[in-house]
Write an enzyme that holds these catalytic residues in place. Structure first.
Site, PDB file in Angstrom:
ATOM      1  N   SER A  48       0.870  -1.319   0.105  1.00 54.74           N
ATOM      2  CA  SER A  48      -0.410   0.150  -0.063  1.00 54.74           C
ATOM      3  C   SER A  48       1.020   1.114   0.064  1.00 54.74           C
ATOM      4  O   SER A  48       2.226   1.277   0.573  1.00 54.74           O
ATOM      5  CB  SER A  48      -0.967  -0.261   1.614  1.00 54.74           C
ATOM      6  OG  SER A  48      -1.325   1.470   1.563  1.00 54.74           O
TER       7      SER A  48
ATOM      8  N   TYR B  91      -2.444  -1.488  11.217  1.00 53.74           N
ATOM      9  CA  TYR B  91      -2.347  -1.545  10.163  1.00 53.74           C
ATOM     10  C   TYR B  91      -0.719  -1.354   9.139  1.00 53.74           C
ATOM     11  O   TYR B  91      -0.767  -2.437   7.968  1.00 53.74           O
ATOM     12  CB  TYR B  91      -3.824  -1.783   9.424  1.00 53.74           C
ATOM     13  CG  TYR B  91      -3.350  -1.227   7.407  1.00 53.74           C
ATOM     14  CD1 TYR B  91      -4.243  -2.737   7.135  1.00 53.74           C
ATOM     15  CD2 TYR B  91      -3.188  -0.473   7.217  1.00 53.74           C
ATOM     16  CE1 TYR B  91      -3.857  -2.591   5.781  1.00 53.74           C
ATOM     17  CE2 TYR B  91      -2.904  -0.438   5.161  1.00 53.74           C
ATOM     18  CZ  TYR B  91      -3.792  -1.542   4.655  1.00 53.74           C
ATOM     19  OH  TYR B  91      -3.806  -1.564   3.265  1.00 53.74           O
TER      20      TYR B  91
ATOM     21  N   LYS C 224       2.158  -3.626   6.771  1.00 55.51           N
ATOM     22  CA  LYS C 224       2.475  -3.505   5.102  1.00 55.51           C
ATOM     23  C   LYS C 224       3.823  -3.111   5.493  1.00 55.51           C
ATOM     24  O   LYS C 224       4.566  -3.903   4.404  1.00 55.51           O
ATOM     25  CB  LYS C 224       1.713  -2.690   5.138  1.00 55.51           C
ATOM     26  CG  LYS C 224       0.635  -2.969   4.267  1.00 55.51           C
ATOM     27  CD  LYS C 224       0.063  -4.335   3.137  1.00 55.51           C
ATOM     28  CE  LYS C 224      -1.447  -4.205   3.214  1.00 55.51           C
ATOM     29  NZ  LYS C 224      -1.480  -5.299   2.993  1.00 55.51           N
TER      30      LYS C 224
END
Ligand code: UDP
Length: 352
Positions: A126, A151, A155
């Site tokens: 992302s 979150y 990643k």
């Protein structure tokens, strides 16, 4: 016919990628725990492509279950790994779940792949890894910034795990160490803001409860499910004061995954690389609302509210590397994105 494992293939980006793979002649096996999706997605993929993909309901963070699944499908040629939890706010309140699920699943999948001969891996990353960049547009060389949420951190950690794995193979080789099978071929795809839905309106984004993201919030407000859209801040240093993002049609993104996988298999590629997947142009929240109102003819109920914690002012991609190396470029317009998202929402109301 080549076989591809798609983890999280019932999810938003996963399901569109499964359609694209099948339409390019690949056999697809989906591994999904259905924690944020429904098995009806598989039926609807079948209605689009004429062929229902195989669905195995498996929690990949369960090591035994993951190894068992990969053993059954040890003849796969590539793995596209979408399966992960993705709600930024939820990750702040449930960090352990996010670390266990997102990082644990990746480790289990890689472990399982090491036991097979499959070394081609596409990872869902992302643009959150860039934080608020100092210079725009962001290239793949733009330094990553410390993550703003568990979150975002998962990643980054997952990208690091992949880089370390590739590096360990190089070290092994240098020392004349035995490698089990061929070298890894890994691409990390850094998505900007995926929105929109398949033109059939049979698959799209299915948020669990109240949406966090802008596009489903807009369509649910227009459908009367939510009374009002809050625009989080109009005092940012952007042309109209609302934040700017690089929105990309999910079908363009799906095409990029197939190109990325084929690039690794066809070009003697080895190791790991990263690609930005965006359009290269940013739109503000008010511009997205404007597009939605124009293409649907619906007047959206919205009000300006305070800023949302953790939001950055603006980001958009330099997607030139993907165009040069993968031969991929996003083609669909913002109006196509907002209209297809609305068609999907309308179809949902009819309870497909
Ligand atoms: N946004 C908004 N209202 C909402 C949801 C999002 O104004 O109900 C804004 C948000 O502040 C951001 C943009 O829409 O500027 C995109 O947010 P989203 O959560 O979709 O993606 P992000 O870029 O934050 O990952």
């Amino acid at each position: 016919m080549k076989k591809v494992i798609v983890t999280g293939g019932c999810g938003f980006i996963g399901s569109h990628t499964v359609v694209e793979l099948q339409q390019k002649g690949y056999t697809v096996v989906i591994a999904d725990d259905l924690s944020n999706s429904t098995p009806s997605v598989v039926e609807n993929i079948g209605r689009i492509t004429g062929e229902k993909p195989i669905l195995e309901i498996v929690d990949l963070s369960d090591r035994t279950a993951c190894l068992r699944f990969f053993k059954v499908h040890s003849d796969a040629d590539a793995v596209i790994h979408f399966a992960a939890a993705k709600a930024v706010g939820e990750s702040v309140s449930k960090p352990l779940h996010y670390y266990r699920n997102n990082i644990g699943s990746l480790l289990n999948v890689l472990d399982a792949m090491e036991r097979s001969s499959c070394r081609t891996f596409v990872f869902s990353s992302s643009c959150t890894v860039y934080g608020q960049p100092d210079h725009l547009p962001v290239t793949e060389q733009t330094p990553r910034k410390p993550a703003c949420s568990p979150y975002g951190n998962t990643k980054q950690v997952c990208e690091d795990v992949l880089a370390d794995l590739v590096a360990s193979c190089r070290t092994d080789k240098g020392k004349g160490g035995a490698l089990s099978g061929a070298s890894w071929k890994i691409l990390s795809l850094r998505y900007f803001n995926p929105i929109g839905a398949h033109p059939s309106a049979l698959i799209g984004e299915l948020p669990n409860g109240e949406p966090n993201n802008l596009m489903p919030y807009i369509t649910q407000t227009a459908a009367g499910i939510r009374p009002l859209l809050k625009v989080f801040g109009n005092d940012y240093p952007t042309p109209d004061g609302t934040p700017v993002r690089d929105y990309i049609h999910v079908c363009d993104l799906a095409e990029a995954h197939v190109k990325a996988m084929e690039y690794m298999q066809e070009n003697g590629f080895e190791g790991m690389d990263c690609f930005n997947l965006g359009t290269g142009r940013g739109y503000s929240v008010l511009e997205v609302i404007g597009s939605f109102e124009r293409v649907t003819g619906i007047k959206l109920a919205y009000e300006i509210a305070g800023r949302r914690d953790g939001d950055i002012a603006q980001i958009w991609a330099d997607a030139g590397k993907a165009e040069r190396l993968l031969g991929w470029k996003a083609r669909r317009t913002l109006d196509e994105m907002t209209l297809s998202a609305w068609k999907w929402q309308e179809n949902l109301q009819k309870k497909i």
